[in-house]
Design an enzyme around this catalytic site. Structure first.
Site, PDB file in Angstrom:
ATOM      1  N   LYS A  42      40.273  44.468  38.173  1.00 49.73           N
ATOM      2  CA  LYS A  42      38.941  44.107  37.693  1.00 49.73           C
ATOM      3  C   LYS A  42      38.294  45.178  36.817  1.00 49.73           C
ATOM      4  O   LYS A  42      37.371  44.894  36.063  1.00 49.73           O
ATOM      5  CB  LYS A  42      38.023  43.794  38.888  1.00 49.73           C
ATOM      6  CG  LYS A  42      38.404  42.504  39.600  1.00 49.73           C
ATOM      7  CD  LYS A  42      37.476  42.211  40.762  1.00 49.73           C
ATOM      8  CE  LYS A  42      37.862  40.908  41.453  1.00 49.73           C
ATOM      9  NZ  LYS A  42      36.980  40.606  42.601  1.00 49.73           N
ATOM     10  N   LYS A  78      47.803  32.805  40.479  1.00 47.96           N
ATOM     11  CA  LYS A  78      47.046  32.149  41.546  1.00 47.96           C
ATOM     12  C   LYS A  78      45.996  31.210  40.952  1.00 47.96           C
ATOM     13  O   LYS A  78      45.385  31.525  39.924  1.00 47.96           O
ATOM     14  CB  LYS A  78      46.361  33.211  42.410  1.00 47.96           C
ATOM     15  CG  LYS A  78      45.641  32.659  43.630  1.00 47.96           C
ATOM     16  CD  LYS A  78      44.971  33.786  44.406  1.00 47.96           C
ATOM     17  CE  LYS A  78      44.150  33.228  45.548  1.00 47.96           C
ATOM     18  NZ  LYS A  78      43.419  34.274  46.279  1.00 47.96           N
ATOM     19  N   LYS A  90      39.038  29.711  39.903  1.00 44.38           N
ATOM     20  CA  LYS A  90      38.005  29.039  39.108  1.00 44.38           C
ATOM     21  C   LYS A  90      37.499  29.924  37.966  1.00 44.38           C
ATOM     22  O   LYS A  90      36.767  29.460  37.100  1.00 44.38           O
ATOM     23  CB  LYS A  90      36.842  28.604  39.993  1.00 44.38           C
ATOM     24  CG  LYS A  90      36.186  29.706  40.782  1.00 44.38           C
ATOM     25  CD  LYS A  90      35.091  29.139  41.674  1.00 44.38           C
ATOM     26  CE  LYS A  90      34.555  30.158  42.650  1.00 44.38           C
ATOM     27  NZ  LYS A  90      35.509  30.546  43.704  1.00 44.38           N
TER      28      LYS A  90
END
Length: 329
Positions: free
Chosen positions: A111, A192, A195
């Site tokens: 991230k 994976k 959303k």
């Protein structure tokens, strides 16, 4: 009875991957264990959030927990920020953590990659996650494979605390389901399902209507072989679809391979889309009812009351063991 703790971030509508990988197993586990299900809104703010949307997401996630079958009379459902002991215990465990071990966290590296400025919270939220778990004498944490590293850190911090200050914490174990722990993207079965993927065809949300589900499954990546066969290495797309079908239809992979022997992807995908619709229809109906109901707030109030009672007791033990505060005899 052993204790289970699980937390999900309120970051929007849940995907089919969230449902299969986590929430479906929660429904089964709630009758076998003492369960605490937490909406971890303080974890969500490691990245900027719109306040109005965050509040909506918190309420929405609570409704999803109940809509999939969590019984508030059996399990404890609550919002993390409504139990201040989480942040307090998180700070204590942050002081026991080493910068090096936090920088090694895969999710932090992913991230923060390529960003000029990164929130300190993105680095230090694993100790808060450890606090979430340890406050409830948790024995088992149901997680996907991508969270296994965080559970290992939680165990390390618990053992470190116990060694320095006395046997306060239960050492938790990760529980990773053998099938469905990691539902993959429909567009790229090597990633994976998420959303946050810019390609909306890569995931199915729990609120997608029949038309959207049919369209997304129809466009799901398979291969040119044309046979419905389970093989992670050579047929990741078909394997992912078989996993979804197997879990939602309660059929073994072998049964499905036999059922579709000699049949093409078109019929297989059409049937799978219907299986998903049938699984999600009752969830959606209950979800929309709960979002309009005052009973949702009553359930969360009750959950926060129970969680505060348990978490505060553990926090006091932690503080006493470390010498924090005044000794009142």
């Amino acid at each position: 009875m052993k204790t289970i703790f699980s937390g999900i971030q309120p970051s929007g509508v849940l995907t089919l991957g969230n449902y299969i990988g986590a929430m479906r197993q929660f429904v089964e586990l709630q009758h076998e264990y003492q369960c605490y299900f937490c909406i971890v809104d303080q974890h969500a703010i490691t990245v900027p959030q719109d306040p109005k949307q965050l509040r909506q997401n918190i309420r929405s996630l609570a409704a999803f927990y109940l809509a999939v079958g969590i019984d508030p009379n059996t399990a404890t459902l609550f919002v993390q920020s409504e139990v201040p002991a989480h942040a307090q215990a998180g700070w204590i465990l942050q002081c026991l953590s080493y910068i090096g071990e936090l920088e090694r966290m895969t999710q932090f590296k992913d991230k923060s990659a390529g960003k000029e400025a990164v929130s300190a919270g993105l680095l230090t939220y694993p100790p808060l996650m450890a606090a979430d778990i340890l406050l409830y004498k948790t024995d088992i944490v149901p997680v996907g494979e991508d969270q296994k590293q965080h559970i290992e850190l939680t165990r390390d911090l618990a053992e470190r605390f116990n060694k320095r200050y006395g046997e306060i914490f239960t050492i938790p174990e990760a529980r990773i389901p053998k099938v469905g722990a990691r539902i993959m993207s429909l567009a790229d079965p090597l990633k994976k399902m998420s959303k946050s993927d810019p390609n909306q065809k890569s995931y199915i949300t729990l609120l997608d209507d029949a038309k959207a589900i049919e369209k997304k499954i129809k466009s799901a990546v398979t291969d040119s072989e044309g046979t419905i066969r389970y093989d992670k290495e050579t047929k990741p797309g078909v394997t992912n679809l078989l996993n979804i079908y197997s879990i939602l239809a309660n059929k073994t992979i072998e049964q499905l391979e036999q059922q579709y022997a000699g049949k093409g992807y078109g019929e297989f995908k059409s049937d799978l889309a219907q299986v998903i619709m049938d699984a999600l229809a009752p969830v959606q109906e209950k979800y929309y009812h709960l979002m309009e109901s005052s009973s949702l707030d009553d359930i969360l109030d009750k959950g926060a009351e129970k969680a505060n009672q348990v978490a505060n007791e553990m926090l006091k033990k932690m503080e006493h063991a470390m010498g924090l505060g005044r000794n009142r005899g």
